[in-house]
Design a protein around this motif. Structure first.
Motif, PDB file in Angstrom:
ATOM      1  N   PRO A 287      11.250   8.730  18.541  1.00 53.45           N
ATOM      2  CA  PRO A 287      11.360   8.427  17.106  1.00 53.45           C
ATOM      3  C   PRO A 287      10.178   7.647  16.547  1.00 53.45           C
ATOM      4  O   PRO A 287       9.853   7.770  15.371  1.00 53.45           O
ATOM      5  CB  PRO A 287      12.657   7.612  17.007  1.00 53.45           C
ATOM      6  N   GLU A 288       9.518   6.866  17.379  1.00 54.54           N
ATOM      7  CA  GLU A 288       8.363   6.085  16.923  1.00 54.54           C
ATOM      8  C   GLU A 288       7.147   6.959  16.629  1.00 54.54           C
ATOM      9  O   GLU A 288       6.197   6.514  15.981  1.00 54.54           O
ATOM     10  CB  GLU A 288       8.011   5.021  17.976  1.00 54.54           C
ATOM     11  N   GLN A 289       7.182   8.224  17.061  1.00 49.82           N
ATOM     12  CA  GLN A 289       6.044   9.114  16.855  1.00 49.82           C
ATOM     13  C   GLN A 289       6.204  10.017  15.638  1.00 49.82           C
ATOM     14  O   GLN A 289       5.299  10.790  15.310  1.00 49.82           O
ATOM     15  CB  GLN A 289       5.819   9.972  18.112  1.00 49.82           C
ATOM     16  N   TYR A 290       7.329   9.934  14.954  1.00 49.64           N
ATOM     17  CA  TYR A 290       7.588  10.832  13.829  1.00 49.64           C
ATOM     18  C   TYR A 290       6.897  10.344  12.557  1.00 49.64           C
ATOM     19  O   TYR A 290       6.647   9.144  12.378  1.00 49.64           O
ATOM     20  CB  TYR A 290       9.093  10.955  13.587  1.00 49.64           C
ATOM     21  N   LEU A 291       6.628  11.268  11.650  1.00 48.47           N
ATOM     22  CA  LEU A 291       5.966  10.949  10.383  1.00 48.47           C
ATOM     23  C   LEU A 291       6.985  10.394   9.385  1.00 48.47           C
ATOM     24  O   LEU A 291       7.391  11.076   8.442  1.00 48.47           O
ATOM     25  CB  LEU A 291       5.269  12.189   9.817  1.00 48.47           C
ATOM     26  N   TRP A 292       7.375   9.169   9.569  1.00 51.98           N
ATOM     27  CA  TRP A 292       8.333   8.534   8.674  1.00 51.98           C
ATOM     28  C   TRP A 292       7.704   8.189   7.327  1.00 51.98           C
ATOM     29  O   TRP A 292       8.418   7.842   6.374  1.00 51.98           O
ATOM     30  CB  TRP A 292       8.893   7.264   9.311  1.00 51.98           C
ATOM     31  N   MET A 293       6.401   8.273   7.213  1.00 62.10           N
ATOM     32  CA  MET A 293       5.717   7.894   5.981  1.00 62.10           C
ATOM     33  C   MET A 293       5.848   8.940   4.873  1.00 62.10           C
ATOM     34  O   MET A 293       5.395   8.721   3.753  1.00 62.10           O
ATOM     35  CB  MET A 293       4.241   7.623   6.265  1.00 62.10           C
ATOM     36  N   HIS A 294       6.448  10.075   5.181  1.00 66.51           N
ATOM     37  CA  HIS A 294       6.693  11.107   4.174  1.00 66.51           C
ATOM     38  C   HIS A 294       7.977  10.809   3.417  1.00 66.51           C
ATOM     39  O   HIS A 294       8.980  10.399   4.002  1.00 66.51           O
ATOM     40  CB  HIS A 294       6.793  12.475   4.856  1.00 66.51           C
ATOM     41  N   LYS A 295       7.984  11.001   2.097  1.00 69.19           N
ATOM     42  CA  LYS A 295       9.189  10.778   1.285  1.00 69.19           C
ATOM     43  C   LYS A 295      10.159  11.942   1.478  1.00 69.19           C
ATOM     44  O   LYS A 295      10.285  12.829   0.630  1.00 69.19           O
ATOM     45  CB  LYS A 295       8.825  10.617  -0.195  1.00 69.19           C
TER      46      LYS A 295
END
Length: 310
Positions: A287-295
């Protein structure tokens, strides 16, 4: 039907003009960093992550909000730890871009690991194309190079707005893929699948209300989820798999998982719900590698529905 492949850009003398000098400086720095020892690049990525927290603070806050929405049962400390590691991976993504574009094949091979490609081979043995649903992990740029080293694929391509960066991006990504087609060339991707190719599609972002169903994604019950992912499965002679790219302690693993049974079923909402569930499983591999910065939750069920980012 003939695919409209993205045409390779040509080097222009205009690239030597002052308007491109800052771009050249960035390219030279990235190229130089790509030759550093890998362990040193990991250390450098943590410094870049701290810098991104300042320079891209809005994106940092989006990632923080996404983690709150997706994991309400986690403690604040648990979410903060994921967010901290996510910044490190964002910093590494910058270096992984240069690795993907410029590393020699032998160096890529030393960091490559593959799991589950037998699922792709079994589908192609039937004379069918393979539609691989992938996700936006931070390491995607380099992982595409790793995946392409094992089995080149056909992908959608979006041109860069900067002409010089477009030149570099095209030739960098062209090392990973059999060929690339314009992101709106639906018929081209269908034709590639009919030709038995392995094609990538990433259905895990918010593409707007048009051609979407609102289905659960983690703890958010109404998430705009594209039905475009179903179009190719319906129209082309293909079967599906799921593809996750994971940065490990020793390198990068491309993990292929079997597709869904009775898919497409004819019920779009049911099918994209199942796709979301598989995306969740792939995200939770790292989960730490996912692109969470996308809305991811920008589009709401109605225009009057309050934003989740305010």
């Amino acid at each position: 039907m003939q695919q409209k492949k993205v045409v390779a850009p040509k080097f222009e003398m205009a690239f030597l003009l002052p308007k491109y000098w800052l771009t050249w400086i960035s390219i030279i720095i990235l190229y130089s960093l790509s030759w550093l020892p890998y362990k040193l690049q990991i250390i450098l990525s943590k410094l870049l992550g701290k810098l991104l927290k300042v320079l891209a603070n809005k994106r940092y806050l989006v990632a923080k909000r996404n983690l709150q929405l997706c994991f309400p049962d986690y403690t604040e400390q648990q979410r903060e730890e994921i967010l901290k590691q996510n910044l490190d991976n964002a910093g590494m993504a910058i270096l992984e871009t240069s690795m993907g574009w410029w590393w020699p094949n032998w160096r890529v091979a030393r960091k490559a690991e593959y799991e589950g490609y037998e699922h792709v081979e079994a589908i192609q043995a039937k004379g069918k194309g393979v539609l691989a649903y992938a996700i936006h992990n931070m390491n995607l740029e380099f992982s595409c190079r790793v995946a392409g080293s094992h089995l080149p694929s056909v992908v959608f391509y979006r041109k860069h707005n900067n002409a010089l960066m477009e030149y570099m991006q095209y030739y960098g990504r062209n090392r990973s893929n059999k060929y690339m087609i314009h992101k709106r060339n639906v018929k081209g991707l269908i034709q590639a699948l009919n030709d038995g190719e392995l094609c990538m599609y990433l259905p895990d972002q918010d593409y707007g209300r048009n051609r979407s169903e609102f289905t659960p994604f983690f703890a958010v019950p109404d998430t705009a989820t594209t039905t475009g992912s179903l179009l190719f499965a319906k129209e082309a002679n293909c079967e599906t798999v799921f593809l996750a790219s994971i940065r490990t302690k020793t390198g990068y693993k491309i993990k292929i998982m079997p597709g869904l049974e009775n898919f497409p079923s004819g019920d779009d909402k049911y099918d994209v719900t199942r796709i979301n569930q598989m995306i969740e499983k792939m995200i939770m591999l790292a989960p730490e590698q996912y692109l969470w910065m996308h809305k991811r939750f920008k589009t709401r069920p109605t225009e009057d529905t309050p934003s989740l980012y305010e």
